[in-house]
Write a protein that holds these residues in place. Structure first.
Motif, PDB file in Angstrom:
ATOM      1  N   HIS A 134      -6.778   8.948   0.228  1.00 36.95           N
ATOM      2  CA  HIS A 134      -6.007   8.790  -1.014  1.00 36.95           C
ATOM      3  C   HIS A 134      -4.625   8.215  -0.737  1.00 36.95           C
ATOM      4  O   HIS A 134      -4.166   7.305  -1.445  1.00 36.95           O
ATOM      5  N   GLN A 135      -3.965   8.719   0.292  1.00 33.31           N
ATOM      6  CA  GLN A 135      -2.626   8.253   0.626  1.00 33.31           C
ATOM      7  C   GLN A 135      -2.638   6.784   1.057  1.00 33.31           C
ATOM      8  O   GLN A 135      -1.784   5.991   0.640  1.00 33.31           O
ATOM      9  N   HIS A 137      -4.928   4.561   0.326  1.00 40.88           N
ATOM     10  CA  HIS A 137      -5.301   3.739  -0.822  1.00 40.88           C
ATOM     11  C   HIS A 137      -4.083   3.450  -1.695  1.00 40.88           C
ATOM     12  O   HIS A 137      -3.874   2.306  -2.131  1.00 40.88           O
ATOM     13  N   ARG A 138      -3.273   4.464  -1.940  1.00 40.45           N
ATOM     14  CA  ARG A 138      -2.076   4.270  -2.751  1.00 40.45           C
ATOM     15  C   ARG A 138      -1.109   3.291  -2.083  1.00 40.45           C
ATOM     16  O   ARG A 138      -0.539   2.416  -2.737  1.00 40.45           O
ATOM     17  N   LYS A 200     -10.276   4.449  -3.846  1.00 39.13           N
ATOM     18  CA  LYS A 200      -9.619   5.745  -3.876  1.00 39.13           C
ATOM     19  C   LYS A 200     -10.645   6.865  -3.747  1.00 39.13           C
ATOM     20  O   LYS A 200     -11.839   6.674  -3.998  1.00 39.13           O
ATOM     21  N   THR A 201     -10.183   8.024  -3.361  1.00 41.52           N
ATOM     22  CA  THR A 201     -11.057   9.174  -3.184  1.00 41.52           C
ATOM     23  C   THR A 201     -11.591   9.630  -4.525  1.00 41.52           C
ATOM     24  O   THR A 201     -10.845   9.756  -5.499  1.00 41.52           O
ATOM     25  N   TYR A 206     -13.024  15.994  -3.990  1.00 40.77           N
ATOM     26  CA  TYR A 206     -12.062  17.099  -4.092  1.00 40.77           C
ATOM     27  C   TYR A 206     -12.733  18.349  -4.642  1.00 40.77           C
ATOM     28  O   TYR A 206     -12.513  19.458  -4.138  1.00 40.77           O
TER      29      TYR A 206
END
Length: 290
Positions: A134-135, A137-138, A200-201, A206
């Motif tokens: 996620h990090q 991807h951002r 993204k995840t 999650y």
């Protein structure tokens, strides 16, 4: 506007890092350890006076070994087709993948010693890898946002979009289905099949990770850390089944992942160029911000 680095160039650069080589050795060692660990723990926990092996004693260790083997394979492939091909990542970020691989080895050993903790430790591993993806991807989207949009567009009266809008556009394009002709020719379901590792995840990851953690915590509280062997065996198998199925699907989707040799281009680079062009077209047709 700076020229974006192609995925294969970023990949070759990352492969020259000694930290990458450490991670590579760790991933390979883990896959061997899962097999040896299963055999060793079954031998220790089998009654030497009986020629038969108790399935209930073997099932948890088999499920744990298979699950960690598939999770490691999935992370390894995502690491190569995703993390290592992202042009924005500083080389010192690769150390996180080594730490993740090392934690897998520790968590696997603890799970084999005390199987009731399997779902908790696996949930933590999946949560950590999901957050890592996620990090990155951002950060990748921010890099595209800065480099694809001309910095003077708003001053010149041209179209401008917010970073949040750009991220939605990036995600939409990345998940765009392939044409029927391409699907029949190569079996690729998505237009940018080679770039799916940049996505993204998913929320499912999650939710499943938190479910595994909650499952262990609730089970330990109910049984007061004395969970029956039958319950442990069945729960380990139920956890292993969806993970093996999901990772097997990922392996099939990314089995055709190839990097360039010498001066030859790859489909990943071609799809990257096409994605950049489409992102630029989106900007040219986007309405200015209010």
């Amino acid at each position: 506007m700076a020229e974006l680095i192609k995925p294969t160039v970023a990949y070759e650069k990352a492969k020259n890092s000694p930290v990458y080589r450490l991670s590579e050795l760790m991933f390979g060692s883990l896959l061997a350890a899962y097999v040896l660990g299963f055999v060793g723990f079954v031998a220790v926990n089998t009654d030497s006076n009986s020629p038969l092996v108790d399935p209930l004693k073997c099932l948890p260790y088999l499920a744990i070994s298979l699950t960690y083997a598939y999770v490691t394979a999935g992370l390894y492939l995502s690491y190569h087709s995703g993390i290592l091909t992202m042009h924005h990542i500083p080389l010192h970020h690769i150390r996180l993948d080594f730490a993740l691989a090392l934690s897998q080895a520790i968590f696997f050993g603890i799970s084999m010693i005390f199987p009731p903790l399997f779902s908790l430790l696996l949930g933590i591993t999946l949560l950590a890898s999901a957050f890592r993806q996620h990090q990155e991807h951002r950060a990748l989207v921010k890099g595209f946002y800065r480099e694809v949009q001309p910095p003077h567009s708003a001053l010149a009266g041209g179209p401008e979009t917010s970073e949040k809008q750009f991220q939605k556009t990036f995600t939409r394009l990345l998940k765009e289905p392939s044409s029927e002709e391409k699907l029949k020719e190569s079996g690729q379901r998505f237009r940018y099949q080679e770039l799916l590792g940049w996505g993204k995840t998913s929320l499912w990851t999650y939710c499943f990770s938190l479910f595994l953690i909650a499952l262990c915590v609730v089970g330990l509280r109910i049984y007061h850390f004395n969970i029956p062997n039958k319950t442990t065996a069945y729960s380990c198998c139920l956890i292993a089944a969806p993970i093996i199925f999901y990772v097997h699907k990922i392996l099939r989707q990314r089995a055709g992942f190839l990097m360039k040799r010498e001066d030859e281009t790859t489909e990943m680079d071609d799809q990257f160029d096409e994605l950049v062009e489409n992102l630029k077209k989106e900007y040219s047709t986007t309405k200015p911000l209010a």
